[in-house]
Design a protein around this motif. Structure first.
Motif, mmCIF file in Angstrom:
data_model
loop_
_atom_site.group_PDB
_atom_site.id
_atom_site.type_symbol
_atom_site.label_atom_id
_atom_site.label_comp_id
_atom_site.label_asym_id
_atom_site.label_seq_id
_atom_site.Cartn_x
_atom_site.Cartn_y
_atom_site.Cartn_z
ATOM 1 N N MET A 87 0.769 -1.281 0.120
ATOM 2 C CA MET A 87 0.194 0.174 -0.103
ATOM 3 C C MET A 87 0.872 1.256 0.025
ATOM 4 N N GLN A 88 2.004 1.267 0.846
ATOM 5 C CA GLN A 88 2.940 2.390 0.587
ATOM 6 C C GLN A 88 3.474 2.590 -0.634
ATOM 7 N N ARG A 89 3.279 1.536 -1.597
ATOM 8 C CA ARG A 89 4.053 1.916 -2.782
ATOM 9 C C ARG A 89 2.713 2.299 -3.677
ATOM 10 N N VAL A 90 1.668 2.238 -3.421
ATOM 11 C CA VAL A 90 0.488 2.661 -4.068
ATOM 12 C C VAL A 90 0.372 4.120 -3.900
ATOM 13 N N PHE A 91 0.558 4.577 -2.376
ATOM 14 C CA PHE A 91 0.663 5.769 -2.093
ATOM 15 C C PHE A 91 1.682 6.469 -2.903
ATOM 16 N N ASP A 92 2.949 5.871 -2.949
ATOM 17 C CA ASP A 92 4.096 6.552 -3.571
ATOM 18 C C ASP A 92 3.604 6.911 -5.183
ATOM 19 N N VAL A 93 2.997 6.211 -5.728
ATOM 20 C CA VAL A 93 2.675 6.051 -7.361
ATOM 21 C C VAL A 93 1.598 7.104 -7.420
ATOM 22 N N ILE A 94 0.691 7.242 -6.223
ATOM 23 C CA ILE A 94 -0.449 8.377 -6.552
ATOM 24 C C ILE A 94 0.179 9.652 -6.303
ATOM 25 N N ARG A 95 1.163 9.970 -5.434
ATOM 26 C CA ARG A 95 1.754 11.143 -5.168
ATOM 27 C C ARG A 95 2.636 11.447 -6.517
ATOM 28 N N ARG A 96 3.290 10.510 -7.326
ATOM 29 C CA ARG A 96 3.939 11.090 -8.330
ATOM 30 C C ARG A 96 3.374 11.336 -9.505
#
Ligand SMILES: Nc1ncnc2c1ncn2[C@@H]1O[C@H](COP(=O)(O)OP(=O)(O)OP(=O)(O)O)[C@@H](O)[C@H]1O
Ligand SMILES: [Mg+2]
Length: 470
Positions: free
Chosen positions: A150-159
């Motif tokens: 999920m942290q990876r998902v948040f990262d992608v959203i941010r980027r």
């Protein structure tokens, strides 16, 4: 971190006796011979528990209790009362003491009470920690999750949020695909414009197309007036195409054109309309497979899949469970205007043991129901949806009972399942973190010592999971 206790009694001998007893049990113990000097110590360092005598000099044990409740609310207090003075004990409990022991006290009784009180303190602290996590690092808009996936998902959203890139969100039902679309839109420069959602599976092809592209008056029977499509309405904003896997092939071709040319014609019209829309699509279907079978256009798949986001099923991220549970408990209590309640350990275990085929949505509903039903101070197993308490647990107990003696009672059967689950849950976390206890504990939202206690309880050897050099 050792748990620390402050013993307060004007009789030095008693301070020493209690201190010796508790130090032998592994606690960190300090003593004070008056309430005033206890306050000084409490101002300087953190204690998890204060054990105080009632009658001392100017400032009494009751005064000290009040001071602690006001200035160090997370510190528990056990009151030592004179033998036979139940009234004072009740008074102390009313003022927030966690427990009391009558003097002269029995060592075993004192030890037991200390252990029990400290366990609640640790639990409360864990809950607070979870709450803080829900509110901060492990939250992105309304999405919560601390698992690496999920942290990876948040990262992608941010980027990708502030770009116009097309995003394809995939994952099983109830994993938060729509929340991801919201998070992207509301973190993008388009946030002040519309976020329009269209369910591509809901209607017939004709209706979906008229929804998406609009129609001119008289385009088909029933088209009594000209209508704008969602693409036009979303101009300048974001269009969320939900269940895109169910879209008819003909419609797919039209979507592809809008994505490539940024223009469209209304159904039954021939005027070309320019649109500036960011598209986010979602599906729980296997689009690669559908492309192979010829039911989903490969070119559209590639055009949508510029930024792929894959939401894992809840089963694959057990470490998110405690956080999600804390989040939904709070959300449900707020929404329903009920007092915030915790879960009994049994209810928590039942939630952790359930299979959650409906993923986060099912978990949220289960907790909402429990918040509504719970009559007591805590949410009990009985307040959870019936399917997941009795049936599931008993069935699992029956399945696991073959190689052991038959469990005698329902309670025993349940206990076994819960233990089996806990053991597996812990072992999997250790596996993922190569035997690193601190990291495994962090992922599970547990204190390291707590996990260590569990390891010895279940006789699990963490070193087995350490990576062997080959
Ligand atoms: N990571 C999360 N944190 C908090 N709430 C979540 C999370 N994931 C899902 N939810 C909640 O679960 C419910 C389902 O989420 P959502 O509608 O986004 O799922 P979905 O993937 O679109 O499901 P479906 O495929 O069935 O449409 C919502 O109420 C949402 O608030
Ligand atoms: Mg959805």
């Amino acid at each position: 971190m050792k748990q620390s206790i402050l013993v307060v009694d004007d009789e030095r001998a008693i301070c020493i006796a209690i201190s010796r007893l508790l130090k032998a049990r592994g606690y960190e113990v300090d003593t004070a011979q008056s309430a005033e000097s206890a306050v000084e110590k409490l101002e300087q360092s953190v204690f998890h528990l204060v054990i105080t005598d009632l009658s001392m000099g100017k400032m009494s044990g009751m005064d000290l209790l009040e001071w602690v409740k006001q200035h160090a609310p997370e510190t528990a207090v056990i009151m030592i009362t004179a033998y036979g003075s139940e009234k004072t004990a009740v008074e102390a409990m009313k003022l927030g003491a966690s427990d009391y022991v009558p003097k002269p006290f029995d060592n075993d009784e004192l030890e037991l009470k200390v252990a029990r009180v400290l366990e609640t303190v640790a639990e409360k602290r864990e809950n607070r920690l979870l709450r803080e996590q829900v509110e901060s690092t492990y939250r992105f808009e309304n999405l919560v999750g601390k698992s690496p996936s999920m942290q990876r998902v948040f990262d992608v959203i941010r980027r990708v949020a502030d770009s116009d890139l097309t995003v394809l969100v995939r994952g099983p039902s109830g994993t938060g695909k729509e929340l991801v679309a919201n998070a992207i839109h509301y973190n993008s420069p388009r946030r002040s414009k519309a976020l329009i959602k269209v369910n591509c599976a809901a209607f017939s092809r004709e209706l979906v197309e008229s929804e998406l592209f609009g129609h001119e008056k008289g385009a088909f029977t029933g088209a009594t007036a000209t209508k704008e499509g969602k693409f036009e309405i979303a101009d300048g904003g974001t269009l969320f195409l939900d269940e895109i896997g169910d879209m008819a092939l003909e419609t797919q071709a039209k979507i592809l054109r809008v994505l490539q040319e940024k223009e469209l014609e209304r159904v039954g019209g021939n005027r070309t309309i320019k649109v500036d829309v960011r598209v986010i699509a979602a599906t729980n279907q296997d689009l690669e497979q559908k492309a192979k079978e010829g039911t989903f256009r490969e070119d559209l798949f590639y055009r949508l899949n510029v930024v792929p986001i894959l939401l894992p099923s809840l089963r694959d991220r057990p470490g998110d469970m405690p956080l999600l549970i804390a989040h939904f408990l709070e959300k449900a209590a707020d929404r329903l205007g009920r007092p915030k309640k915790g879960l009994s350990p049994q209810a928590m275990r039942a939630l952790l043991a359930h299979e959650w085929k409906g993923n986060v949505r099912e978990l949220e509903h289960a907790i909402e129901q429990a918040v509504v039903l719970a009559a007591g101070e805590e949410i009990e197993v009985e307040d959870l949806p019936s399917g997941m308490t009795s049936d599931a647990v008993v069935a699992a107990a029956g399945a696991g009972a073959g190689d052991r003696d038959e469990p005698a009672t329902f309670k025993e059967a349940k206990q076994r399942v819960v233990e089996g689950f806990e053991r597996q849950f812990i072992e999997e976390a250790l596996q993922r973190h190569s035997g690193n206890i601190s990291k495994a504990a962090e992922e599970m939202g547990m204190y390291r010592q707590h996990l260590q206690g569990k390891l010895s309880e279940y006789e699990i050897d963490a070193s087995v999971y350490r990576k062997k050099k080959s």
